[in-house]
Design an enzyme around this catalytic site. Structure first.
Site, PDB file in Angstrom:
ATOM      1  N   PHE A 134      77.712 -25.791 -33.788  1.00 48.84           N
ATOM      2  CA  PHE A 134      77.222 -26.988 -33.727  1.00 48.84           C
ATOM      3  C   PHE A 134      76.690 -26.559 -32.644  1.00 48.84           C
ATOM      4  O   PHE A 134      77.389 -26.467 -31.368  1.00 48.84           O
ATOM      5  CB  PHE A 134      78.929 -27.586 -34.207  1.00 48.84           C
ATOM      6  CG  PHE A 134      77.312 -29.368 -33.630  1.00 48.84           C
ATOM      7  CD1 PHE A 134      77.319 -29.902 -34.571  1.00 48.84           C
ATOM      8  CD2 PHE A 134      78.117 -29.287 -32.492  1.00 48.84           C
ATOM      9  CE1 PHE A 134      76.090 -30.653 -33.840  1.00 48.84           C
ATOM     10  CE2 PHE A 134      77.539 -30.907 -32.049  1.00 48.84           C
ATOM     11  CZ  PHE A 134      76.658 -31.188 -32.848  1.00 48.84           C
ATOM     12  N   ASP A 220      77.163 -20.726 -26.557  1.00 53.30           N
ATOM     13  CA  ASP A 220      77.226 -22.331 -25.662  1.00 53.30           C
ATOM     14  C   ASP A 220      78.933 -22.737 -25.348  1.00 53.30           C
ATOM     15  O   ASP A 220      79.456 -22.501 -26.886  1.00 53.30           O
ATOM     16  CB  ASP A 220      76.872 -22.541 -27.544  1.00 53.30           C
ATOM     17  CG  ASP A 220      76.610 -24.091 -27.934  1.00 53.30           C
ATOM     18  OD1 ASP A 220      77.680 -25.117 -26.337  1.00 53.30           O
ATOM     19  OD2 ASP A 220      76.135 -24.856 -27.969  1.00 53.30           O
ATOM     20  N   LYS A 249      79.637 -31.472 -21.692  1.00 55.93           N
ATOM     21  CA  LYS A 249      80.572 -32.395 -22.016  1.00 55.93           C
ATOM     22  C   LYS A 249      81.228 -32.573 -20.932  1.00 55.93           C
ATOM     23  O   LYS A 249      81.158 -33.546 -20.528  1.00 55.93           O
ATOM     24  CB  LYS A 249      81.400 -32.014 -23.534  1.00 55.93           C
ATOM     25  CG  LYS A 249      81.009 -31.808 -24.427  1.00 55.93           C
ATOM     26  CD  LYS A 249      80.910 -31.647 -26.276  1.00 55.93           C
ATOM     27  CE  LYS A 249      80.786 -32.195 -27.307  1.00 55.93           C
ATOM     28  NZ  LYS A 249      80.119 -31.758 -28.064  1.00 55.93           N
TER      29      LYS A 249
HETATM   30  C1  PLP Z   1      79.181 -31.117 -28.513  1.00 56.33           C
HETATM   31  C2  PLP Z   1      77.986 -30.114 -28.630  1.00 56.33           C
HETATM   32  C3  PLP Z   1      76.778 -30.169 -28.237  1.00 56.33           C
HETATM   33  C4  PLP Z   1      75.215 -31.017 -28.222  1.00 56.33           C
HETATM   34  O1  PLP Z   1      75.821 -31.432 -27.778  1.00 56.33           O
HETATM   35  P1  PLP Z   1      74.815 -32.887 -27.149  1.00 56.33           P
HETATM   36  O2  PLP Z   1      75.349 -33.352 -25.617  1.00 56.33           O
HETATM   37  O3  PLP Z   1      75.348 -34.266 -27.842  1.00 56.33           O
HETATM   38  O4  PLP Z   1      73.415 -33.134 -27.543  1.00 56.33           O
HETATM   39  C5  PLP Z   1      76.661 -28.565 -28.270  1.00 56.33           C
HETATM   40  N1  PLP Z   1      77.203 -27.754 -28.460  1.00 56.33           N
HETATM   41  C6  PLP Z   1      78.222 -27.434 -28.825  1.00 56.33           C
HETATM   42  C7  PLP Z   1      79.068 -26.246 -28.833  1.00 56.33           C
HETATM   43  C8  PLP Z   1      79.371 -29.173 -28.489  1.00 56.33           C
HETATM   44  O5  PLP Z   1      80.420 -29.301 -28.774  1.00 56.33           O
END
Ligand code: PLP
Length: 389
Positions: A134, A220, A249
């Site tokens: 994600f 990521d 985050k």
């Molecule tokens: C939450 C998340 C995102 C997206 O972050 P947003 O601040 O909601 O745009 C991308 N990659 C990972 C792994 C995430 O947990």
């Protein structure tokens, strides 16, 4: 949770299934609602509130900003907090330079753009992503996220993306090509996809393929990075170094902030005008983020996270003795417990018992407590979970 509008939410676009609770304050690892009821927080605002609520270093950074009056100056001028934060994120690491954005998805957008910018050759545009990952809801980030229900209503997406399965080295070797591949993006621990750590072996295969193809390897770490596993970066124990890491985050200490950390090679391919953001890394968010990162990256703080993480893992693994617990996965204070049934009723009963808990997919309970959680609070929450199961 409900699909029909809760009283008071009728003018909010109904893209969230909200619970009928309104928090008005927070203290440590507890939230207080408008009736005075206290909840123990095992979600940290989906991994955001690493230092819990009302932490003194965050409070002090907010108070300083109120005194200086500097909430925003543009990126056309210097900004000490952002410079110091970039130093902290790159010191003794793969990284050398940082770009600051306003969210996770925006950091992913930056990473994808930087990778394409740094790729040498007209046809070298393709991004390879891993299924079950994600990366966010904006067009670029969504285009490297394979979940059909997130994608389909919004197609056509950004072209030039390709997916491989996790832990499938054959497919990775075939998909990552010197003529086409600009980058590979993967979460070292997939969060939303069910708390699934990617093996060091597979990360190593991706690294080798990227080296052979002259492609950038993007990790990521928006959910798993910056202390969540008890390391600055979750990839560290794997020994596999990326070219780019995206963070978000926990980075802003509760304020919206993302970061793209790149190595010398990527940074050397970028010049003024290639990318930008009006708000990204402004003085206020940077000051709060710096205070937060300084706290998290203290060796003693990280070793306490590892200790709590081991305690969490031990108690969760003991659940494997139960027939309805399929798997327990994760590292540090990021764990998932997969059940043989949907977990929504468990979240419901946890809420009723005063514990906030997340899911990751329909069958996985997700544990993302604030990194400052005490051993006592951790045990108190786990007692509730065990009694419900
Ligand atoms: C939450 C998340 C995102 C997206 O972050 P947003 O601040 O909601 O745009 C991308 N990659 C990972 C792994 C995430 O947990």
């Amino acid at each position: 949770m409900t699909a029909t509008a809760l009283p008071g939410t009728q003018h909010l676009v109904p893209v969230y299934a909200r619970r009928d609770v309104c928090f008005v304050s927070g203290e440590g690892c507890e939230l207080v609602d408008d009736t005075g009821r206290r909840f123990l927080d095992f979600t940290a605002g989906i991994g955001v509130n690493a230092l819990g609520y009302g932490h003194p270093v965050i409070r002090a950074a907010i108070e300083d900003a109120a005194v200086t009056g500097l909430l925003h100056v543009s990126n056309l001028y210097r900004n000490r907090s952002a410079e110091e934060l970039a130093e902290l994120l790159t010191a003794r690491s793969f990284g050398s330079h940082v770009f600051f954005a306003n969210s996770g998805a925006e950091a992913v957008e930056g990473a994808l753009k930087f990778a394409r910018r740094a790729a040498v050759g007209e046809s070298k545009r393709e991004i390879v992503a891993v299924r079950g990952g994600f990366h966010g809801r904006t067009y670029g980030a969504l285009s490297v996220t394979d979940r059909p229900d997130y994608r389909r209503p919004f197609e056509p997406l950004v072209p030039g993306m390709r997916f491989i399965d996790r832990e499938d080295p054959e497919r990775a070797r075939a998909a990552i090509e010197v003529e086409r591949t600009a980058a590979v993006i993967v979460e070292p621990i997939q969060g939303e996809g069910g708390v699934r750590p990617i093996s060091s072996e597979f990360l190593g295969v991706l690294r080798d393929c990227c080296d052979a193809a002259g492609a950038a390897l993007i990790f990521d770490e928006i959910q798993c990075g910056l202390g969540r596993t008890g390391e600055r970066y979750a990839f560290e124990p794997s020994g596999v170094e990326p070219d780019i890491v995206v963070l978000a985050k926990p980075l802003g200490g509760g304020l919206p902030m993302g970061a793209v950390v790149v190595n010398e090679r990527i940074a050397s391919m970028l010049s003024p005008g290639d990318h930008g953001s009006t708000f990204g890394g402004g003085p206020f968010v940077s000051a709060v983020a710096l205070a937060c990162a300084r706290t998290i990256l203290e060796p003693e703080f990280l070793s306490t996270v590892r200790e709590r993480g081991n305690a969490l893992a031990t108690r969760l693994r003991s659940l494997l003795a139960r027939p309805d617990v399929v798997d327990v996965r994760g590292r540090g204070l990021m764990h998932g417990v997969e059940l043989d049934r949907p977990v929504a009723p468990v979240l419901e009963r946890a809420f009723d018992a005063g514990l906030l808990l997340l899911q990751a997919g329909s069958h996985v309970l997700r544990f993302l407590p604030p990194l400052v959680m005490s051993a006592e609070d951790l045990d108190r929450g786990l007692d509730i979970v065990e009694s419900i199961l």
